[in-house]
Write a protein that holds these residues in place. Sequence first.
Motif, PDB file in Angstrom:
ATOM      1  N   VAL A  77       0.849  -1.196   0.000  1.00 39.46           N
ATOM      2  CA  VAL A  77       0.000   0.000   0.000  1.00 39.46           C
ATOM      3  C   VAL A  77       0.887   1.249   0.000  1.00 39.46           C
ATOM      4  CG1 VAL A  77      -1.654   1.332   1.374  1.00 39.46           C
ATOM      5  CG2 VAL A  77      -1.971  -1.129   1.075  1.00 39.46           C
ATOM      6  N   ALA A  78       1.906   1.236   0.845  1.00 40.26           N
ATOM      7  CA  ALA A  78       2.788   2.403   0.931  1.00 40.26           C
ATOM      8  C   ALA A  78       3.497   2.639  -0.401  1.00 40.26           C
ATOM      9  CB  ALA A  78       3.808   2.203   2.056  1.00 40.26           C
ATOM     10  N   ASN A  81       0.888   3.827  -3.145  1.00 40.20           N
ATOM     11  CA  ASN A  81       0.461   5.206  -2.856  1.00 40.20           C
ATOM     12  C   ASN A  81       1.535   6.207  -3.276  1.00 40.20           C
ATOM     13  OD1 ASN A  81      -1.985   4.386  -1.855  1.00 40.20           O
ATOM     14  ND2 ASN A  81      -1.475   4.694   0.298  1.00 40.20           N
ATOM     15  N   LEU A  84       1.728   6.535  -7.181  1.00 36.38           N
ATOM     16  CA  LEU A  84       0.624   7.303  -7.768  1.00 36.38           C
ATOM     17  C   LEU A  84       0.768   8.778  -7.433  1.00 36.38           C
ATOM     18  CD1 LEU A  84      -2.282   4.784  -7.025  1.00 36.38           C
ATOM     19  CD2 LEU A  84      -1.063   5.135  -9.185  1.00 36.38           C
ATOM     20  N   LYS A  85       1.211   9.044  -6.204  1.00 35.77           N
ATOM     21  CA  LYS A  85       1.439  10.425  -5.796  1.00 35.77           C
ATOM     22  C   LYS A  85       2.528  11.062  -6.669  1.00 35.77           C
ATOM     23  CE  LYS A  85       3.807  11.988  -2.067  1.00 35.77           C
ATOM     24  NZ  LYS A  85       4.212  12.107  -0.656  1.00 35.77           N
ATOM     25  N   ASN A  88       1.112  11.674 -10.305  1.00 35.46           N
ATOM     26  CA  ASN A  88       0.026  12.646 -10.446  1.00 35.46           C
ATOM     27  C   ASN A  88       0.300  13.961  -9.736  1.00 35.46           C
ATOM     28  OD1 ASN A  88      -3.089  13.381  -9.152  1.00 35.46           O
ATOM     29  ND2 ASN A  88      -2.814  13.260 -11.361  1.00 35.46           N
ATOM     30  N   LEU A  89       0.681  13.925  -8.455  1.00 30.35           N
ATOM     31  CA  LEU A  89       0.823  15.173  -7.697  1.00 30.35           C
ATOM     32  C   LEU A  89       2.173  15.835  -7.930  1.00 30.35           C
ATOM     33  CD1 LEU A  89      -0.894  14.481  -4.258  1.00 30.35           C
ATOM     34  CD2 LEU A  89      -1.815  15.618  -6.277  1.00 30.35           C
ATOM     35  N   GLY A 111     -10.605   7.197  -2.035  1.00 30.79           N
ATOM     36  CA  GLY A 111     -10.004   8.472  -2.416  1.00 30.79           C
ATOM     37  C   GLY A 111     -10.334   8.921  -3.827  1.00 30.79           C
ATOM     38  N   TRP A 114     -11.733  12.284  -4.705  1.00 27.93           N
ATOM     39  CA  TRP A 114     -10.857  13.438  -4.526  1.00 27.93           C
ATOM     40  C   TRP A 114      -9.829  13.547  -5.664  1.00 27.93           C
ATOM     41  CZ3 TRP A 114     -13.092  11.027  -0.413  1.00 27.93           C
ATOM     42  CH2 TRP A 114     -13.599  11.823   0.628  1.00 27.93           C
ATOM     43  N   TYR A 115      -9.488  12.375  -6.234  1.00 23.79           N
ATOM     44  CA  TYR A 115      -8.385  12.335  -7.194  1.00 23.79           C
ATOM     45  C   TYR A 115      -8.698  13.104  -8.481  1.00 23.79           C
ATOM     46  CZ  TYR A 115      -6.676   8.401  -4.323  1.00 23.79           C
ATOM     47  OH  TYR A 115      -6.242   7.606  -3.305  1.00 23.79           O
ATOM     48  N   PHE A 120      -6.626  12.615 -11.916  1.00 23.76           N
ATOM     49  CA  PHE A 120      -6.327  11.203 -11.683  1.00 23.76           C
ATOM     50  C   PHE A 120      -7.681  10.498 -11.723  1.00 23.76           C
ATOM     51  CE2 PHE A 120      -4.690   8.089  -8.148  1.00 23.76           C
ATOM     52  CZ  PHE A 120      -4.894   7.023  -8.997  1.00 23.76           C
TER      53      PHE A 120
ATOM     54  N   LEU B  89     -16.892  16.182   0.808  1.00 27.51           N
ATOM     55  CA  LEU B  89     -17.158  16.597  -0.580  1.00 27.51           C
ATOM     56  C   LEU B  89     -18.590  17.081  -0.778  1.00 27.51           C
ATOM     57  CD1 LEU B  89     -15.208  14.038  -2.799  1.00 27.51           C
ATOM     58  CD2 LEU B  89     -14.544  16.335  -2.078  1.00 27.51           C
ATOM     59  N   ILE B 106      -0.850   3.213   7.768  1.00 26.71           N
ATOM     60  CA  ILE B 106      -0.437   3.182   6.361  1.00 26.71           C
ATOM     61  C   ILE B 106      -1.627   2.995   5.428  1.00 26.71           C
ATOM     62  CG2 ILE B 106       0.810   1.756   4.681  1.00 26.71           C
ATOM     63  CD1 ILE B 106       2.997   1.450   6.852  1.00 26.71           C
ATOM     64  N   TRP B 114      -4.234  14.023  -1.484  1.00 24.94           N
ATOM     65  CA  TRP B 114      -5.234  14.653  -2.355  1.00 24.94           C
ATOM     66  C   TRP B 114      -6.306  15.363  -1.509  1.00 24.94           C
ATOM     67  CZ3 TRP B 114      -2.528  10.426  -3.957  1.00 24.94           C
ATOM     68  CH2 TRP B 114      -2.064  10.400  -5.289  1.00 24.94           C
ATOM     69  N   TYR B 115      -6.531  14.827  -0.292  1.00 23.53           N
ATOM     70  CA  TYR B 115      -7.660  15.301   0.509  1.00 23.53           C
ATOM     71  C   TYR B 115      -7.510  16.755   0.962  1.00 23.53           C
ATOM     72  CZ  TYR B 115      -8.730  10.268   1.023  1.00 23.53           C
ATOM     73  OH  TYR B 115      -9.011   8.940   0.802  1.00 23.53           O
TER      74      TYR B 115
END
Lengths: 395, 395
Positions: A77-78, A81, A84-85, A88-89, A111, A114-115, A120, B89, B106, B114-115
């Motif tokens: 997951v870490a 994440n 993708l960050k 995109n960011l 999420g 929000w993306y 995204f 939202l 995590i 993004w939030y």
Amino acid sequence: MIKLNELTFEKRTGGNEMRFLHTADWHIGKKLHGFDLLAEQKDAFCQIKQIAAAQNVDAIVIAGDLYDRAVASEDSVAVLNKMLKELNLEEKYPLLAISGNHDSAIRLETGSEWYTATEFYLKTKFSDAFEPVTLNDTQFFMLPYFQPQMARNYFQDESLKNLPEIMEKVAAAMVQEFDPTKKHVLIAHFFAAGSSHTDSETMLEVGGLNPVPVDLLEEFDYVALGHLHDKNALKHPFIHYAGSPVKFSISEAETQKGVWIVDTDPYQAKWIPLKPLNDIHVLENSFAELTDPKLYRAIPADDYVAVRLTDRAVIDDIMNKLRHYYPRIISLSRVNGRESLIADENNGGQVNLDPLELFESFFEKMTDEKPTQLQEQIVQESFEELQKGDTYETN
Amino acid sequence: MIKLNELTFEKRTGGNEMRFLHTADWHIGKKLHGFDLLAEQKDAFCQIKQIAAAQNVDAIVIAGDLYDRAVASEDSVAVLNKMLKELNLEEKYPLLAISGNHDSAIRLETGSEWYTATEFYLKTKFSDAFEPVTLNDTQFFMLPYFQPQMARNYFQDESLKNLPEIMEKVAAAMVQEFDPTKKHVLIAHFFAAGSSHTDSETMLEVGGLNPVPVDLLEEFDYVALGHLHDKNALKHPFIHYAGSPVKFSISEAETQKGVWIVDTDPYQAKWIPLKPLNDIHVLENSFAELTDPKLYRAIPADDYVAVRLTDRAVIDDIMNKLRHYYPRIISLSRVNGRESLIADENNGGQVNLDPLELFESFFEKMTDEKPTQLQEQIVQESFEELQKGDTYETN
């Protein structure tokens, strides 16, 4: 193989046409015979980022199976994440990603509302497929992996027998949404093969998994597929598997990994290979050859080695002996003699007869041929479906 | 109890002061003796939304334990995602949330970068605590649940023995960041109790879990705590537990659930209770009383019932008999005789002697007193830590 540091940054005219990078099947968290592949996956990701920059792409498409399993580990997951960050960011690429059969659509969806503010687009629901995302001159139709029943519910049509029938309806519904002034790209995650009019041989059916005939997809200008790990699983001018960015099994030892760079106008799809951080080698040799410096010194210590031993003689403690020369030996089989597959008792737990190997062995015994990569993948998927169950729900 | 439909929408002057709603310990996915509590949790959430609207709050604070477990079920993920989406939202509330000991920091962190674009501040890392979020006249210091070693690493100080020592340093580091023109709110998730100068009786120590003395927190204008499920676990003018919005155990049968509405200037904290969708009743009665319509007709069929049976006689198939009157009976114990806790063999699997009940029973036998809610929670947490392991990682 191109060298990444030789890539020149390509100048592009600032027109309305799209150039995007097509990748798929990242399977973050995947292990290779007990070895963690996160280092290989991070390295491939780094190359993908460099290619995206060098090719000056407008967007990045990830066609499903971002994770290797529905419940990914915290490490996975870490890692995902962060990737993708970064794309995109930090690098500001519009991202278009769908869930594959290995992802939990519900977990991956977290999420996603929000993306979209930063372009995204992460689509995990069947119904998402009919609301295209428009970037520059292109409408992207994003079809996540789905169960046939979801399609029957969506179309309120219980008569839809199988995936080919469903996809005929899906494609027709998408065509209804086509803006004729735009190009049309489908992003999807399924088996595609043959044609709906060829003989049944190409219409492989295993356990009810019908492949989607490619001629159902010919209304699109490009189809960015995920699911099969080898880009050569399908040869078509504009319907492509990207394959996985990393070799995930011994059967992929000889496949070349890479990404597609797709231009919409004029249409062009260009394959750019990735260099494996640690490669997989299949060595079909005798014990004497394997322990000869000429052979073992040619194999980098971090590369993975599958040994197909040609000896018939019993060799004591062979796995530990071979591991001395090949620290990342991942499998040992014998190609001669009746004892076609052995597992050493003193192997430290890293060489297992996994279900896929058992299947391969059985298949070879029955047919005198090796299973194709597609056949192996079908067996693998089926086994994973069976394994899933609710084991992580029990406490 | 106030009735929600009688809440009037409160007009507020448009000054720079803050009004926020303080809740905590949602534990989405929690089960009560095998019964799913999602319906109760959704109902409590709906009441919280109504209170936030009626009170015209500027922000909503969730002080940890959003999920009940590190690896939440898909249902729980879908429910929490929807709740957060609705608040942030749709209803456009700034949200301030931290991870608690039940959350996987995590996993929960997914999407948090993004939030912030929509003022959803989700903090899961110890280091996040020292970069306050400023809204209107208030600096919010958000301290997620953390392991002592994380603090030792952050401060590069291995001499920090326990949570009180760590929190002294944490509070001092936060005070360094205080803007003197602002109010200062701490959001945290830990045991807080007593004072650092009182006798050891209030400094309960179980298994090395030292509570944080409240006088370490007195630099703040308000401390929004999560962890203990009863707001009355701590009585202090400006350091408050919100408690859980739903009753999660039989020991909480008599506690009132609710939320705090906090004004920063002038300071005021107002408790607004929530009405349980399905309440928990502890019935200490004889079998004859329990089967008397006067009693059982007073209990709504969807409410949960814990029976403390006063009979000494053996009663055949008692669970099934009682379930006829109380469909959601969750526990049966005997208060008289040597056989203080029994479990019926024919109970359909819903009444278990869970570890907490075994502990309660043992504690009562040893001390002739019931454990306090704090003691129960410590045992519960410890047991969950032990249970966690890597069971969901094994295949």
